[in-house]
Scaffold this active site. Sequence first.
Site, short mmCIF file in Angstrom:
data_model
loop_
_atom_site.label_atom_id
_atom_site.label_comp_id
_atom_site.label_asym_id
_atom_site.label_seq_id
_atom_site.Cartn_x
_atom_site.Cartn_y
_atom_site.Cartn_z
CB CYS A 77 -32.22 39.43 35.06
SG CYS A 77 -32.74 37.98 36.01
CB CYS A 189 -41.59 39.55 34.89
SG CYS A 189 -40.96 38.13 33.95
#
Length: 270
Positions: A77, A189
């Site tokens: 993340c 991402c």
Amino acid sequence: MENIGRQRPIGVFDSGIGGLTNVRALMERLPMENIIYFGDTARVPYGTKSKATIENFSMQIVDFLLGHDVKAMVIACNTIAAVAGRKIRQKTGNMPVLDVISAGAKAALATTRNNKIGIIATNTTVNSNAYARAIHRDNPDTLVRTQAAPLLVPLVEEGWLEHEVTRLTVCEYLKPLLADGIDTLVLGCTHFPLLKPLIGREAHNVALVDSAITTAEETARVLAQEGLLDTGNNNPDYRFYVSDIPLKFRTIGERFLGRTMEQIEMVSLG
């Protein structure tokens, strides 16, 4: 005893389900490793939360994974890596901890030829400046251009990977980066690797750095270095834990993972 240590799982975690792209890359690069994944689906997104809250949630996940006796952790993340990476490493001590930002920055520097690197990511990751800092630590002269691309996240979750709306959105986000002459683009991402074919066509002279793949490569390198690679497991165990099972979770999760998710269990943290 040494063999038992190698058989311990790799712990992978994310604020939601995007980190499953990292699990997919790990499965492909390290097919004999047991993997435990935790996605904090009840409290996603982390990007809108304070640093203290992100650190607190991250510590709860780390405690959960430590309770499952993992041998290494992968922070899948970008937000957690940017905000809480240092605190996580302090807590885990000598355990190998890999993260998407460090691996992505390292791969981008190894890839670029003109020293101009672009980053597309969520607002929080862009605002944290974490990729630029990681790149400039190794090469202060590199030009780093960042572009927040928040609209791509819901488009990926909707499954619009080749939709014209997605193509036009990608084009808009790429315009300023291409105008700056970048030759390397980091997909910053965990959702964005699913758009790699589309992005590759719209930025056809630009090398794409997939943080999921680069993190898997770095994980393999570190585990080998530490003598922790599992090389004798032909039936690896994959477990998926989440803090909530929202609507369409399995459908979206399997799209990210590229295979069926058989063992999904809901757990409550904090």
